[in-house]
Design a protein around this motif. Structure first.
Motif, mmCIF file in Angstrom:
data_model
loop_
_atom_site.group_PDB
_atom_site.id
_atom_site.type_symbol
_atom_site.label_atom_id
_atom_site.label_comp_id
_atom_site.label_asym_id
_atom_site.label_seq_id
_atom_site.Cartn_x
_atom_site.Cartn_y
_atom_site.Cartn_z
ATOM 1 N N ILE A 1 4.412 40.826 -3.873
ATOM 2 C CA ILE A 1 3.968 40.206 -5.124
ATOM 3 C C ILE A 1 4.714 40.834 -6.298
ATOM 4 N N GLU A 2 5.277 39.986 -7.140
ATOM 5 C CA GLU A 2 6.044 40.473 -8.276
ATOM 6 C C GLU A 2 5.149 40.685 -9.492
ATOM 7 N N VAL A 3 5.431 41.756 -10.229
ATOM 8 C CA VAL A 3 4.676 42.103 -11.424
ATOM 9 C C VAL A 3 5.647 42.225 -12.589
ATOM 10 N N LEU A 4 5.264 41.667 -13.736
ATOM 11 C CA LEU A 4 6.033 41.869 -14.960
ATOM 12 C C LEU A 4 5.450 43.084 -15.664
ATOM 13 N N SER A 5 6.221 44.154 -15.715
ATOM 14 C CA SER A 5 5.721 45.403 -16.279
ATOM 15 C C SER A 5 5.794 45.387 -17.795
ATOM 16 N N LYS A 6 4.728 45.853 -18.425
ATOM 17 C CA LYS A 6 4.708 46.011 -19.875
ATOM 18 C C LYS A 6 5.452 47.304 -20.231
ATOM 19 N N LEU B 1 9.593 37.439 -20.244
ATOM 20 C CA LEU B 1 8.404 36.677 -19.860
ATOM 21 C C LEU B 1 8.799 35.295 -19.358
ATOM 22 N N ALA B 2 9.755 34.663 -20.018
ATOM 23 C CA ALA B 2 10.201 33.325 -19.612
ATOM 24 C C ALA B 2 10.796 33.343 -18.209
ATOM 25 N N VAL B 3 11.640 34.352 -17.921
ATOM 26 C CA VAL B 3 12.250 34.459 -16.592
ATOM 27 C C VAL B 3 11.174 34.717 -15.536
ATOM 28 N N ALA B 4 10.193 35.576 -15.876
ATOM 29 C CA ALA B 4 9.140 35.887 -14.921
ATOM 30 C C ALA B 4 8.292 34.647 -14.614
ATOM 31 N N ILE B 5 8.059 33.809 -15.613
ATOM 32 C CA ILE B 5 7.309 32.564 -15.388
ATOM 33 C C ILE B 5 8.076 31.680 -14.422
ATOM 34 N N CYS B 6 9.380 31.569 -14.607
ATOM 35 C CA CYS B 6 10.197 30.749 -13.709
ATOM 36 C C CYS B 6 10.114 31.281 -12.275
ATOM 37 N N ARG B 7 10.138 32.614 -12.119
ATOM 38 C CA ARG B 7 10.032 33.201 -10.786
ATOM 39 C C ARG B 7 8.667 32.896 -10.157
ATOM 40 N N ALA B 8 7.623 32.989 -10.958
ATOM 41 C CA ALA B 8 6.274 32.733 -10.451
ATOM 42 C C ALA B 8 6.125 31.290 -9.983
ATOM 43 N N LEU B 9 6.693 30.357 -10.741
ATOM 44 C CA LEU B 9 6.573 28.928 -10.389
ATOM 45 C C LEU B 9 7.411 28.595 -9.161
ATOM 46 N N ALA B 10 8.516 29.369 -8.953
ATOM 47 C CA ALA B 10 9.397 29.095 -7.811
ATOM 48 C C ALA B 10 8.899 29.770 -6.540
ATOM 49 N N HIS B 11 7.932 30.665 -6.661
ATOM 50 C CA HIS B 11 7.464 31.457 -5.514
ATOM 51 C C HIS B 11 6.722 30.577 -4.508
#
Length: 499
Positions: free
Chosen positions: A477-482, A489-499
């Protein structure tokens, strides 16, 4: 002259009378004999102990010491070590162990002598705790100093931006805020690298290619009185990790070497593949293939007291000109990449840093290519997102950022997240992992029962490794670290939707 019989009688009396706890084992690990001092140390009688297994009077965490002791004697070597024993009353004690092989009637036995060092270990631990607290105090002071500087910039610039009527002045205030935030992020990154809590994006990196790109840039920072020589072959030197932190190791080590040459001198940087099999094990390295990075200078060197502290955060010998984070962060990055860093130095004789990172081969590089392709871009204008974060400031800025990308976003609390997902028809949940009452993973698991198509993006101030160690996340599971910026954030959203 004493006869053999007389000597045997002497030795038997010494075995019984000595204040050292004496044990005789077969090489299979069976207790054969024990003296009164050993019985007094453990609190059992000789007859009781001869009927016991060593596991009954040796602490479980010290059984490996017992096995190493027997193995050393079987090879004809002496053994020195420390272990912990068990008493009949349930107590524990610490001992220094000396072992030697003895021959009797053509058979080899393992003889050990134990010295009680419980008080010595207690004092040693007390000193170590005092040193840890001292280091934490320096760490807290250094963090407070640097963050207070950056917060001052943020707060003053924000007020100036509010008061300014000139667009150029507002823009300048925003630029100062972003610069201060960037410095704060760099500081936390360095600290997390030292503590090995920062998440790294693992991919195959060619250290040779990285050095060819980075070293000429570093060389520009060197005074003319310092010359740098680089030696590495033509073959790829592949390691698994993240390029930016690996660059930071090289930069920090070379700049540290520069600072050790106030009157000028020479710096050597070498890289090569190396198979480790022998002496390196004492530095915590397992046998195998490594990439060795050597950064060496002929500068002022370090004494033993300095060498013992060089990897402590905020420890510096440069006065006000140093942050004390360069070598600390390099140490943390090396450890996080599964490697080891070793330093050799003497006053007036220069310093040599050797970094060992596990080497990967080119076949592994090919297998990684598919997994490392960037995610496909998403159509944010058709995206409905529910955001859950227990910090209203973070939740609010994430909501506004998602809306700025063109998506429909709504900020929710854990209690009403399910209701808002249903009302909005959301296809993506963005949630913090650790929240009061219910974790983000628990929230997502409960929502999946009614909304099986819902995707998730986890946010956390902790790294993915930290969350996995705590059992809060699975390894895939991928996490976007603060902290993160809008583009990340935009790239992480794309990764989440492609997962």
């Amino acid at each position: 002259m004493a006869t053999e019989h007389t000597r045997a009688a002497w030795y038997a009396q010494m075995f019984e009378a000595t204040s050292s706890a004496m044990f005789v084992y077969s090489l299979e690990g069976r207790l054969v004999d024990i003296n009164p001092a050993a019985c007094a140390l453990h609190g059992w009688s000789r007859e009781q102990m001869l009927d016991m297994s060593p596991h009954d009077f040796i602490a479980p965490e010290s059984i490996d010491v017992f096995d190493a002791f027997r193995a050393a004697l079987a090879r004809g070597e002496e053994y020195w070590g420390e272990a912990q024993g068990l008493r009949a009353d349930g107590g524990r004690f610490d001992v220094a162990v000396y072992g030697v092989g003895i021959e009797l009637d053509g058979e080899t036995y393992a003889c050990s002598s134990l010295t009680d060092i419980t008080e010595k270990v207690r004092l040693r631990e007390k000193l170590a705790e005092s040193q840890r607290m001292d280091a934490l105090g320096r760490l807290a002071g250094g963090i407070a100093h640097d963050f207070n500087n950056m917060l001052s910039v943020v707060m003053c610039s924000a007020e100036l931006g509010q008061l300014a009527s000139d667009p150029a002045a507002v823009e300048a205030a925003f630029e100062d805020i972003l610069a201060a935030a960037s410095r704060a992020r760099d500081l936390t990154t360095q600290l997390l690298s030292f503590s090995r809590s920062r998440a790294i994006r693992r991919q195959l990196v060619d250290l040779r290619e990285l050095a060819v790109r980075v070293l000429p840039l570093i060389e520009r920072l060197l005074p003319k009185a310092i010359t740098m020589k680089s030696v590495f072959g033509d073959e790829p030197l592949l390691v698994e990790g993240e390029a930016s932190p690996l660059e930071q190791i090289l930069v920090n080590l070379v700049l540290n070497a520069r600072d050790a040459l106030p009157e000028g001198g020479h710096i050597a940087v070498e890289m090569r593949r190396r198979a480790l099999e022998g002496w390196e094990s004492q530095h915590g390295l397992s046998p195998g293939a490594y990439v060795e990075v050597l950064v060496e200078d002929d500068g002022i060197g370090m004494d033993a007291a300095t060498r013992a502290r060089i990897f402590e955060p905020f420890f510096t010998t440069k006065g006000c000109g140093g942050t004390g984070l360069g070598l600390a962060s390099a140490y943390g990055i090396v450890k996080q990449h599964g490697g080891e860093i070793v330093v050799y130095s003497e006053p007036g004789c220069g310093t040599s840093f050797r970094v060992f990172l596990p080497c990967r081969d080119e076949s592994q590089a090919l297998s990684k290519l598919e997994a490392e392709r960037p995610p496909p871009e998403a159509d944010f204008t058709t995206l409905d997102v529910v955001i859950v974060d227990d910090d209203p400031l973070v939740g609010g800025v994430v909501t506004r950022t998602v809306e700025s990308l063109g998506a429909n976003a709504v900020l929710a609390e854990v209690a009403n997240a399910a209701e808002l997902v249903g009302q909005s028809g959301a296809t993506l949940l963005i949630t913090d992992v650790i929240m009061p009452g219910q974790t983000g993973t628990q929230l997502y698991a409960s929502l999946l029962k009614d909304y099986p198509e819902l995707r998730v993006l986890y946010l956390s101030g902790y790294s993915a490794e930290h969350l996995m160690r705590g059992g809060l996340l699975d390894a895939d599971i991928e996490v976007l670290s603060k902290p993160f910026c809008a583009s990340e954030l935009a790239v992480a959203i794309c990764r989440a939707l492609a997962h």
